[in-house]
Design a protein around this motif. Sequence first.
Motif, PDB file in Angstrom:
ATOM      1  N   ALA A  24       6.582  70.723  59.691  1.00 59.08           N
ATOM      2  CA  ALA A  24       5.145  70.455  59.832  1.00 59.08           C
ATOM      3  C   ALA A  24       4.831  69.011  59.473  1.00 59.08           C
ATOM      4  CB  ALA A  24       4.354  71.418  58.946  1.00 59.08           C
ATOM      5  N   LEU A  25       5.489  68.508  58.437  1.00 57.58           N
ATOM      6  CA  LEU A  25       5.250  67.129  58.016  1.00 57.58           C
ATOM      7  C   LEU A  25       5.714  66.142  59.082  1.00 57.58           C
ATOM      8  CD1 LEU A  25       4.303  65.264  55.746  1.00 57.58           C
ATOM      9  CD2 LEU A  25       6.605  65.403  54.759  1.00 57.58           C
ATOM     10  N   ALA A  26       6.856  66.426  59.705  1.00 54.69           N
ATOM     11  CA  ALA A  26       7.367  65.538  60.747  1.00 54.69           C
ATOM     12  C   ALA A  26       6.368  65.418  61.886  1.00 54.69           C
ATOM     13  CB  ALA A  26       8.707  66.063  61.262  1.00 54.69           C
ATOM     14  N   ARG A  27       5.765  66.526  62.271  1.00 53.52           N
ATOM     15  CA  ARG A  27       4.778  66.480  63.357  1.00 53.52           C
ATOM     16  C   ARG A  27       3.586  65.600  62.983  1.00 53.52           C
ATOM     17  NH1 ARG A  27       5.252  72.612  63.803  1.00 53.52           N
ATOM     18  NH2 ARG A  27       6.878  72.969  65.358  1.00 53.52           N
ATOM     19  N   GLU A  28       3.248  65.579  61.722  1.00 58.26           N
ATOM     20  CA  GLU A  28       2.078  64.811  61.283  1.00 58.26           C
ATOM     21  C   GLU A  28       2.329  63.309  61.206  1.00 58.26           C
ATOM     22  OE1 GLU A  28      -0.610  66.027  58.134  1.00 58.26           O
ATOM     23  OE2 GLU A  28       0.578  67.857  57.882  1.00 58.26           O
ATOM     24  N   VAL A  29       3.504  62.941  60.705  1.00 61.20           N
ATOM     25  CA  VAL A  29       3.680  61.526  60.341  1.00 61.20           C
ATOM     26  C   VAL A  29       4.659  60.764  61.210  1.00 61.20           C
ATOM     27  CG1 VAL A  29       3.095  62.030  57.940  1.00 61.20           C
ATOM     28  CG2 VAL A  29       5.503  62.002  58.635  1.00 61.20           C
ATOM     29  N   TRP A  30       5.483  61.423  62.011  1.00 61.75           N
ATOM     30  CA  TRP A  30       6.465  60.686  62.807  1.00 61.75           C
ATOM     31  C   TRP A  30       5.917  60.357  64.191  1.00 61.75           C
ATOM     32  CZ3 TRP A  30      12.041  62.989  61.912  1.00 61.75           C
ATOM     33  CH2 TRP A  30      12.407  62.765  60.583  1.00 61.75           C
ATOM     34  N   ARG A  46       0.596  56.833  65.943  1.00 62.22           N
ATOM     35  CA  ARG A  46      -0.831  56.875  65.611  1.00 62.22           C
ATOM     36  C   ARG A  46      -1.076  57.068  64.123  1.00 62.22           C
ATOM     37  NH1 ARG A  46      -0.159  60.110  69.852  1.00 62.22           N
ATOM     38  NH2 ARG A  46      -0.462  62.001  68.618  1.00 62.22           N
ATOM     39  N   CYS A  47      -0.047  57.433  63.402  1.00 68.35           N
ATOM     40  CA  CYS A  47      -0.187  57.656  61.957  1.00 68.35           C
ATOM     41  C   CYS A  47       0.113  56.361  61.216  1.00 68.35           C
ATOM     42  CB  CYS A  47       0.771  58.771  61.511  1.00 68.35           C
ATOM     43  SG  CYS A  47       0.656  59.149  59.750  1.00 68.35           S
ATOM     44  N   SER A  48      -0.842  55.885  60.431  1.00 65.56           N
ATOM     45  CA  SER A  48      -0.622  54.658  59.661  1.00 65.56           C
ATOM     46  C   SER A  48       0.340  54.930  58.515  1.00 65.56           C
ATOM     47  CB  SER A  48      -1.946  54.132  59.116  1.00 65.56           C
ATOM     48  OG  SER A  48      -2.431  54.981  58.093  1.00 65.56           O
ATOM     49  N   LEU A  49       0.912  53.870  57.981  1.00 63.48           N
ATOM     50  CA  LEU A  49       1.859  54.028  56.877  1.00 63.48           C
ATOM     51  C   LEU A  49       1.174  54.608  55.653  1.00 63.48           C
ATOM     52  CD1 LEU A  49       4.740  53.586  55.901  1.00 63.48           C
ATOM     53  CD2 LEU A  49       4.091  51.273  55.206  1.00 63.48           C
ATOM     54  N   ALA A  53       0.444  59.290  52.058  1.00 59.17           N
ATOM     55  CA  ALA A  53      -0.456  60.273  51.454  1.00 59.17           C
ATOM     56  C   ALA A  53      -0.031  61.698  51.803  1.00 59.17           C
ATOM     57  CB  ALA A  53      -1.889  60.026  51.915  1.00 59.17           C
ATOM     58  N   ARG A  54       0.253  61.983  53.074  1.00 57.74           N
ATOM     59  CA  ARG A  54       0.627  63.333  53.484  1.00 57.74           C
ATOM     60  C   ARG A  54       1.995  63.720  52.938  1.00 57.74           C
ATOM     61  NH1 ARG A  54      -1.679  66.978  53.688  1.00 57.74           N
ATOM     62  NH2 ARG A  54      -0.688  68.112  55.408  1.00 57.74           N
ATOM     63  N   ILE A  55       2.937  62.762  52.909  1.00 59.35           N
ATOM     64  CA  ILE A  55       4.259  63.059  52.346  1.00 59.35           C
ATOM     65  C   ILE A  55       4.125  63.450  50.878  1.00 59.35           C
ATOM     66  CG2 ILE A  55       6.447  62.005  51.658  1.00 59.35           C
ATOM     67  CD1 ILE A  55       6.303  60.387  54.292  1.00 59.35           C
ATOM     68  N   CYS A  56       3.339  62.703  50.112  1.00 57.27           N
ATOM     69  CA  CYS A  56       3.167  63.010  48.685  1.00 57.27           C
ATOM     70  C   CYS A  56       2.473  64.358  48.497  1.00 57.27           C
ATOM     71  CB  CYS A  56       2.375  61.901  48.008  1.00 57.27           C
ATOM     72  SG  CYS A  56       3.288  60.350  47.829  1.00 57.27           S
ATOM     73  N   GLU A  57       1.450  64.640  49.296  1.00 57.42           N
ATOM     74  CA  GLU A  57       0.741  65.927  49.177  1.00 57.42           C
ATOM     75  C   GLU A  57       1.671  67.095  49.461  1.00 57.42           C
ATOM     76  OE1 GLU A  57      -2.535  65.962  51.826  1.00 57.42           O
ATOM     77  OE2 GLU A  57      -3.649  64.390  50.784  1.00 57.42           O
ATOM     78  N   ILE A  58       2.415  67.025  50.573  1.00 57.02           N
ATOM     79  CA  ILE A  58       3.303  68.121  50.948  1.00 57.02           C
ATOM     80  C   ILE A  58       4.424  68.280  49.932  1.00 57.02           C
ATOM     81  CG2 ILE A  58       4.912  68.954  52.711  1.00 57.02           C
ATOM     82  CD1 ILE A  58       1.985  69.156  53.509  1.00 57.02           C
ATOM     83  N   ARG A 100       7.407  49.522  60.410  1.00 61.11           N
ATOM     84  CA  ARG A 100       8.043  48.228  60.657  1.00 61.11           C
ATOM     85  C   ARG A 100       8.161  47.954  62.152  1.00 61.11           C
ATOM     86  NH1 ARG A 100      12.067  46.060  62.575  1.00 61.11           N
ATOM     87  NH2 ARG A 100      12.935  48.071  63.185  1.00 61.11           N
ATOM     88  N   ARG A 101       8.570  48.993  62.895  1.00 59.32           N
ATOM     89  CA  ARG A 101       8.682  48.827  64.336  1.00 59.32           C
ATOM     90  C   ARG A 101       7.317  48.570  64.965  1.00 59.32           C
ATOM     91  NH1 ARG A 101       9.998  54.109  67.198  1.00 59.32           N
ATOM     92  NH2 ARG A 101       7.727  54.216  67.078  1.00 59.32           N
ATOM     93  N   ARG A 102       6.313  49.335  64.474  1.00 62.92           N
ATOM     94  CA  ARG A 102       4.965  49.146  65.012  1.00 62.92           C
ATOM     95  C   ARG A 102       4.462  47.745  64.704  1.00 62.92           C
ATOM     96  NH1 ARG A 102       2.552  53.860  63.361  1.00 62.92           N
ATOM     97  NH2 ARG A 102       2.318  52.982  61.286  1.00 62.92           N
ATOM     98  N   GLU A 103       4.753  47.266  63.501  1.00 61.04           N
ATOM     99  CA  GLU A 103       4.328  45.911  63.131  1.00 61.04           C
ATOM    100  C   GLU A 103       5.059  44.870  63.958  1.00 61.04           C
ATOM    101  OE1 GLU A 103       4.354  42.985  59.218  1.00 61.04           O
ATOM    102  OE2 GLU A 103       4.501  45.161  58.964  1.00 61.04           O
ATOM    103  N   ALA A 104       6.367  45.098  64.194  1.00 60.05           N
ATOM    104  CA  ALA A 104       7.137  44.162  65.009  1.00 60.05           C
ATOM    105  C   ALA A 104       6.630  44.154  66.443  1.00 60.05           C
ATOM    106  CB  ALA A 104       8.623  44.539  64.974  1.00 60.05           C
ATOM    107  N   GLU A 105       6.331  45.354  66.962  1.00 58.20           N
ATOM    108  CA  GLU A 105       5.801  45.437  68.321  1.00 58.20           C
ATOM    109  C   GLU A 105       4.433  44.773  68.401  1.00 58.20           C
ATOM    110  OE1 GLU A 105       5.864  49.579  69.094  1.00 58.20           O
ATOM    111  OE2 GLU A 105       7.985  49.615  69.702  1.00 58.20           O
TER     112      GLU A 105
END
Length: 608
Positions: A23-29, A32-35, A40-45, A184-189
Amino acid sequence: MAQATDRSESGTWARRHNQALVALAREVWHDRCSLETAYARICEIAAATLEADRVGVWLLDPSRARLACVHLYLRAGARHNPAGSREELVLGSEYAARLGELRVIDAADLAGDRALTAADPALDGYLRRHDIASMLDAPVRCAGEVVGVVCHEQVGAQRRWSAEDQAFAASIGDYVAMAAEIDRRREAEGRLRYLELHDPLTDLPNRDHLLEVAHAALRPLHGDSRGLAAIHLQVEPGAVVGDDATVLVAAAGRLRREFGDAATLARVREHAFALLPHGHVLEAEALEIAERCLALVQGAGHAVAVGIAFAHDLVAPSADTLLRNAELASQRARSGGQNRCEVFDAEHHRGLLRRLATERALREAMVEDRLEVWYQPELDLRDGRWLGAEALLRMRDADGALHAAQDFIDVAESSGLIVPIGRRVLERACRTACGWPARDGVAPVLRVNVSARQFEQPGLVADVEQVLHATGLPRARLCLELTETALLADAEGAARTLGRLRALGVGVALDDFGTGWSSLGYLRRLPIDTIKLDRSFVAGLPGDRYDSAIVEAVAGISRRTGLEVVAEGVESQAHVDALRALGIVRAQGFLFAPALPNGELLARYGGG
């Protein structure tokens, strides 16, 4: 030592851990999800799944000497980043060693783990401040290097972490690493995208960026009486003082300070900027903006040409066409002199398109060998004998239609194509003239036009000599015709070139004699042996007394100086009679023949 809850059903907890990770992977990977949201979601879960009191993400600084908390979640009260959470700790040697070697650091009894706390005063102080009794820390690794740690902490009472807890905590460390890598990839892009759309010298948007802005602005134009405008500024590189880069940066700064958020300013060429006012503007407003741009750049001591184009001139909405129209207008302003402003003229542009089409057709004709040389004969007015012929260029288009030189010669001149075309005409005409029959041992002379652009070329004399050698045409049979325009730019240089041509044994004729201001002066100063009397003086014969007087005077000059005179534009027997009466015996014109292919020329006049 107790667990937070009874975790004796290890298989059940493993499944719950896996479900939480999926479930966490679907949310953050995803992009569109900011770092920060991912942290925040990783720590909550992690806190909910492990029933940990505190979960924090810590990152190593570049020196790898300190850890800094970048996100902290407290399960009690579901609080993120409470006051004082942004702590930094000096990395102790024992903790650093475990961080580098272990998949997770399982410290269930921190009070009893003296090897860890005694070697790390900073860590010991942190644990005491927050009453942390147990912790399960997972290193965050990117490309095999430890870059941080996720800390799962229990406050007050100690607790035991199961094997499933350890595996889950290790995965949480991987999730943080993955979230950081996506960021990092998003920032590089994003940086790459920024570099793709911005000029590195001035940090202004570039042409691609401006095209995107213009494309978006063109969408809502339908039915609006106001319109979008584009303004192109061409800074003259030859007029700047000092380093070009410094000049452009200074100009960009002035324009950016003046227009700020009111327009999008871009560097679109090496020495050019373009401005797109935000919103729609009236023509008078666009002109006022353009004049301000001109004043800003000119005020810094730099010459500039400004062009304006309006969207209402577009046949269809096109950002590329709008910017190109503004650039074309600036080029027109530039050709008219420094520090000028021009508005795009659709009709003028259509003329340019016609010229471009002609140039393209001319280039294709050169490649496909569709350029032909025709010949207009020159006759003796006393007996009709064929004395010579003028080589005239023709172009046959892809449909087979034949075009006279007047349809394309201006384009050939302005594009520079006249130089290779002229060389080809000279070679072909000389080769053809070798087959003309002689009468009484004298073959007709070949006259070939040389344009001003050709005459400027330093290799002209060498080209003529090479062609004569290759074709075998006797040098005395070649006469090069030049107009006054070809001689105007540099009279001294023209005299030297003509002298070299005459030294080859080649004749030189002054074409369209009498139409310029300096024709008589050229006869005295330049090595010319033939003058071709312009058709405008022949047309009025015999009735116009001024034309008769001019022709008679030219005939007198011919007798006294030994110059040959050829009358052009002879179209009637009355012309012939008048010319003979006034002393002119050589002529060409439609009365005898228009320009003809060589075969027809020989059929008419080659029999002697």
